[in-house]
Design a protein around this motif. Structure first.
Motif, PDB file in Angstrom:
ATOM      1  N   LEU A 282       0.748  -1.311  -0.098  1.00 36.24           N
ATOM      2  CA  LEU A 282      -0.014  -0.106  -0.086  1.00 36.24           C
ATOM      3  C   LEU A 282       0.885   1.288   0.113  1.00 36.24           C
ATOM      4  O   LEU A 282       0.533   2.193  -0.611  1.00 36.24           O
ATOM      5  CB  LEU A 282      -0.821   0.021   1.260  1.00 36.24           C
ATOM      6  CG  LEU A 282      -2.079   0.944   1.315  1.00 36.24           C
ATOM      7  CD1 LEU A 282      -2.953   0.373   0.045  1.00 36.24           C
ATOM      8  CD2 LEU A 282      -2.823   0.807   2.562  1.00 36.24           C
ATOM      9  N   ALA A 283       2.039   1.204   0.736  1.00 34.73           N
ATOM     10  CA  ALA A 283       2.945   2.404   0.990  1.00 34.73           C
ATOM     11  C   ALA A 283       3.436   2.512  -0.601  1.00 34.73           C
ATOM     12  O   ALA A 283       3.623   3.792  -0.898  1.00 34.73           O
ATOM     13  CB  ALA A 283       4.231   1.993   1.750  1.00 34.73           C
ATOM     14  N   GLY A 284       3.780   1.550  -0.963  1.00 32.66           N
ATOM     15  CA  GLY A 284       4.188   1.805  -2.781  1.00 32.66           C
ATOM     16  C   GLY A 284       3.156   2.502  -3.582  1.00 32.66           C
ATOM     17  O   GLY A 284       3.462   3.347  -4.313  1.00 32.66           O
ATOM     18  N   ILE A 285       1.934   1.738  -3.511  1.00 32.52           N
ATOM     19  CA  ILE A 285       0.868   2.355  -4.390  1.00 32.52           C
ATOM     20  C   ILE A 285       0.763   3.879  -3.847  1.00 32.52           C
ATOM     21  O   ILE A 285       0.463   4.570  -4.894  1.00 32.52           O
ATOM     22  CB  ILE A 285      -0.531   1.512  -4.241  1.00 32.52           C
ATOM     23  CG1 ILE A 285      -0.217  -0.008  -4.715  1.00 32.52           C
ATOM     24  CG2 ILE A 285      -1.526   2.160  -4.692  1.00 32.52           C
ATOM     25  CD1 ILE A 285      -1.480  -0.625  -4.174  1.00 32.52           C
ATOM     26  N   LYS A 286       0.540   4.288  -2.851  1.00 32.13           N
ATOM     27  CA  LYS A 286       0.314   5.724  -2.371  1.00 32.13           C
ATOM     28  C   LYS A 286       1.573   6.611  -2.931  1.00 32.13           C
ATOM     29  O   LYS A 286       1.293   7.620  -3.157  1.00 32.13           O
ATOM     30  CB  LYS A 286       0.144   5.712  -0.711  1.00 32.13           C
ATOM     31  CG  LYS A 286      -0.789   6.832  -0.229  1.00 32.13           C
ATOM     32  CD  LYS A 286      -1.179   6.690   1.222  1.00 32.13           C
ATOM     33  CE  LYS A 286      -2.040   7.958   1.404  1.00 32.13           C
ATOM     34  NZ  LYS A 286      -0.971   9.020   1.974  1.00 32.13           N
TER      35      LYS A 286
ATOM     36  N   ILE B  14       9.931   0.935  -2.744  1.00 33.15           N
ATOM     37  CA  ILE B  14       9.965   2.049  -1.535  1.00 33.15           C
ATOM     38  C   ILE B  14      10.972   2.877  -1.640  1.00 33.15           C
ATOM     39  O   ILE B  14      11.035   3.969  -1.765  1.00 33.15           O
ATOM     40  CB  ILE B  14       9.861   1.496  -0.232  1.00 33.15           C
ATOM     41  CG1 ILE B  14       8.627   0.734   0.116  1.00 33.15           C
ATOM     42  CG2 ILE B  14       9.993   2.526   0.965  1.00 33.15           C
ATOM     43  CD1 ILE B  14       7.240   1.516   0.413  1.00 33.15           C
ATOM     44  N   LEU B  15      12.255   2.076  -2.012  1.00 32.31           N
ATOM     45  CA  LEU B  15      13.420   2.896  -2.067  1.00 32.31           C
ATOM     46  C   LEU B  15      13.371   3.702  -3.386  1.00 32.31           C
ATOM     47  O   LEU B  15      13.829   4.857  -3.351  1.00 32.31           O
ATOM     48  CB  LEU B  15      14.499   1.968  -2.301  1.00 32.31           C
ATOM     49  CG  LEU B  15      15.335   1.450  -0.989  1.00 32.31           C
ATOM     50  CD1 LEU B  15      16.606   0.269  -1.563  1.00 32.31           C
ATOM     51  CD2 LEU B  15      16.022   2.345  -0.086  1.00 32.31           C
ATOM     52  N   ARG B  16      12.819   3.120  -4.376  1.00 36.33           N
ATOM     53  CA  ARG B  16      12.960   3.923  -5.829  1.00 36.33           C
ATOM     54  C   ARG B  16      11.894   5.110  -5.700  1.00 36.33           C
ATOM     55  O   ARG B  16      12.449   6.160  -6.142  1.00 36.33           O
ATOM     56  CB  ARG B  16      12.153   2.792  -6.739  1.00 36.33           C
ATOM     57  CG  ARG B  16      11.921   3.517  -8.126  1.00 36.33           C
ATOM     58  CD  ARG B  16      13.191   3.812  -8.875  1.00 36.33           C
ATOM     59  NE  ARG B  16      12.800   4.174 -10.437  1.00 36.33           N
ATOM     60  CZ  ARG B  16      13.252   5.434 -10.788  1.00 36.33           C
ATOM     61  NH1 ARG B  16      13.664   6.424 -10.188  1.00 36.33           N
ATOM     62  NH2 ARG B  16      12.737   5.697 -11.939  1.00 36.33           N
ATOM     63  N   THR B  83       8.654   3.021   8.826  1.00 39.99           N
ATOM     64  CA  THR B  83       8.141   1.816   9.166  1.00 39.99           C
ATOM     65  C   THR B  83       6.782   1.565   9.214  1.00 39.99           C
ATOM     66  O   THR B  83       6.064   2.722   9.186  1.00 39.99           O
ATOM     67  CB  THR B  83       8.718   1.259  10.508  1.00 39.99           C
ATOM     68  OG1 THR B  83       8.249  -0.073  10.958  1.00 39.99           O
ATOM     69  CG2 THR B  83       8.464   2.208  11.704  1.00 39.99           C
ATOM     70  N   ALA B  84       6.201   0.338   8.622  1.00 36.47           N
ATOM     71  CA  ALA B  84       4.937   0.048   8.720  1.00 36.47           C
ATOM     72  C   ALA B  84       4.757  -0.881   9.832  1.00 36.47           C
ATOM     73  O   ALA B  84       4.148  -1.572   9.807  1.00 36.47           O
ATOM     74  CB  ALA B  84       4.826  -0.912   7.374  1.00 36.47           C
TER      75      ALA B  84
END
Lengths: 498, 135
Positions: A282-286, B14-16, B83-84
């Motif tokens: 979800l973090a990626g999508i957002k 995430i890094l990208r 962090t998640a």
């Protein structure tokens, strides 16, 4: 019986009268000279008459006393039946029907009858009391046995906070002495919160109940969570002071909720784990949506790259949700199973190809040591593929870079076996027992890889509940693990169905 | 001269995203896939700020932070933890002693991350915007 004529004559009065007459005649004869010669004779006669009267009186007295003795003896030995007959005359046949003795005896007899009745009543009361006491004692023993047989520890303290009742479970839990000698609870219960709870409950002046969850250590140093229900117990009947303010004792019943607490904790960890797993895609999508919305991706190539990442992360989220739903469906028994004869080796090759990119990324050697024979199994293709992928993914996750994962298959009598062997971190005996539990993750290895703790339970459900096989694990810490799946051959399964 | 940011996360996407935004903002960005690789990069050349994930292979976020604080040369490095997290952190982790400048939750806003880094580099601290527990 009527008294005889002889017995009715008043002989003593007759004797006394005759004696008196003789004495008067004697006195007259001595006074009148002409009768002086009769004086001595009359004197002798009066003496004889007086001796006779005295004898008669003595004899009658003796007879009366003797009769009295007999009657009183009869009274003394009256049986219950004789008293109940109420036939006074038959009981005392020698008693005159009238006169002083008769009424006296009648009164005595009546009194005895009354006393006898009272005695009978008292006896009944005593018998009833005895029965009640016996029943009470029996009930107390039964209650004691019931309390002792309870698996929940039970403690009771009196108004002085002395431990007066502790059942076998409580004795075992706290290592209490087996004798019933009262000791202050503070001296024998090594759990301050429990002592405090009982103390506070007991101090209340009205009947009350309190419930608390307390963690305590048993006599074998093991930690347990208990739900303690503590109630006041009125001690009034045991105390002479009706206005005593500290009248209440207290009883505490402890219910072991360690299992429930463990489930609660595991569920909380699962929610945390699932939320973590969901938040990552979800973090990626957002993030990429925001970059696109802000116009950060200026060229078309970057925009396509971002959209592709968004799509990939959405797929990842979808897989996670599917995994969760699959497990829930299998557990609930509402999954559609489509079993067909399949080649196990083909399924295993397909699974190995799917995880190969992950193995290559970690430089792990993935070896396929599959049987050259055709291993026919009657299975649901997608499910067995899912189970095999889960086992392979698990092996790759917990095998350090540069390690080795071997996928093996063979025929063993009437069953086929396939194994996933790794050179990973391994599992302790305790972890081996728990690893197929839902949401369980090995604490020390949690940071090695992400996961929900659902992959292995799902594989076990697929193999055992859906296909009637078995999934086991053997492992050595630091050396690696081997997960072994056994499935019946297609012939065995079909003959079983027929 | 632009500030140097070290990004550390085992999730490449995430890094990208973070790298893309921070580079656009004007930072000099270096990316590492796990805690151990990040520590080696820090030892080689100390960045101006570190943005790290918590769950990572080889060396996790907390382990990396401890190493940084224990080393005299890097003990003053500002750290942002991304962090998640659910409730992975326990009182045993002693986060206060690690002096984490900001704790950002996933999903995160690349824009917000850039703003956070700028604020920390300028003022030395970061005031998180109020969040609603029911959002």
């Amino acid at each position: 019986m009527k008294p005889s004529f002889v017995s009715r004559v008043p002989w003593e009065i007759l004797g006394i009268t005759i004696t008196t007459l003789f004495m008067l005649a004697c006195a007259v004869s001595w006074a009148v000279e002409s009768f002086a010669q009769w004086g001595s004779l009359l004197g002798i006669l009066s003496c004889v008459a007086s001796i006779g009267s005295i004898s008669i009186v003595w004899w009658k007295q003796r007879t009366a006393m003797s009769r009295l003795h007999r009657q009183t003896d009869i009274l003394a030995h009256l049986s219950d039946e004789q008293i109940e007959t109420d036939d006074f005359e038959n009981l005392f046949p020698e008693l005159p029907t009238s006169g002083e003795w008769s009424s006296t005896f009648q009164r005595i007899f009546n009194r005895i009858a009354e006393l006898s009745e009272m005695m009978s009543d008292a006896e009944q009361v005593r018998a009833r009391s005895e029965v009640r006491a016996h029943l009470s004692s029996m009930r107390v023993n039964q209650m004691r046995e019931i309390v002792d047989s309870l698996t929940e520890p039970v403690l009771m303290v009196n108004q002085f906070e002395e431990l007066v009742i502790s059942n076998d479970s409580a004795k075992k839990l706290f290592g209490l002495p087996t004798d019933d000698e009262s000791q202050h609870m503070k001296d024998v219960i090594p759990c301050e919160p429990l002592v405090q709870l009982i103390h506070e409950t007991r101090r209340r002046k009205t009947s009350s109940q309190r419930v608390a969850e307390i963690e305590l250590v048993d006599s074998e140093e093991e930690k347990h969570w208990f739900q303690v229900t503590c109630c006041t117990v009125d001690q009034k009947s045991n105390s002479s002071r009706a206005d005593d303010h500290h009248m209440f004792g207290a009883v505490a019943i402890l219910r072991d909720i360690s299992g429930y607490k463990a489930i609660q904790k595991r569920n909380a960890e699962f929610v945390s784990s699932v939320s973590h797993e969901m938040k990552t895609p979800l973090a990626g999508i957002k993030a990429y949506v925001e970059l696109l919305a802000d116009g950060e991706a200026e060229d078309e190539e970057t925009q396509e790259e971002f959209l592709s990442i968004i799509n990939g992360q959405a797929d990842r989220l979808q897989r996670l949700i599917d995994n969760l739903l699959n497990l829930a469906r299998i557990e609930a028994g509402v999954v559609n199973v489509n079993k067909k004869p399949r080649s196990l080796n083909e399924l295993l090759e397909e699974a190995a190809n799917l995880v190969l990119p992950t193995a290559e990324q970690k430089q792990i050697t993935l070896i396929q040591d599959l049987s050259p024979m055709y291993l026919g199994v009657l299975v649901d293709r997608d499910m067995i593929l899912q189970g095999a992928i889960n086992l392979l993914s698990n092996a790759l996750k917990y095998t350090p870079d540069g390690g080795r994962v071997t996928l093996r298959s063979r025929l063993n009598d009437r069953e086929v076996i396939f194994e996933v062997e790794d050179t990973g971190v391994g599992l302790s005996d305790e972890d081996c027992e728990m690893v197929f539990e839902k949401f369980y993750r090995v604490k020390k290895d949690q940071n090695m890889a992400s996961g929900t703790g659902l992959g292995l339970p799902l594989a076990k459900h697929i193999v055992e509940d859906v296909h009637g096989g078995s999934l086991t694990v053997t492992s050595t810490v630091g050396k690696g693990s081997t997960f072994r799946i056994t499935l019946p051959t297609v012939q065995v399964t079909e003959s079983a169905v027929q | 001269m632009s500030h140097r940011v070290l990004l550390c996360d085992d999730e490449m996407h995430i890094l990208r995203a973070a790298e893309f935004k921070l580079k656009k903002t004007g930072f000099d960005v270096q990316c590492e896939p796990d805690g151990q690789a990040a520590w080696e990069a820090i030892c080689e050349q100390k960045p101006d700020i570190l943005v790290t994930d918590y769950h990572m292979p080889r060396l996790d976020g907390l382990g990396l932070c401890r190493k940084i604080r224990e080393c005299e040369a890097t003990s003053d490095l500002p750290i942002i933890m991304l962090t998640a997290k659910g409730f992975e952190f326990t009182s045993d982790d002693n986060l206060d002693a690690l002096d984490i400048a900001a704790m950002l939750g996933k999903p995160f806003s690349p824009r917000g991350l850039a703003k956070c880094i700028e604020e920390i580099l300028e003022t030395g601290s970061y005031t998180a915007p109020p969040i609603s527990l029911l959002r």
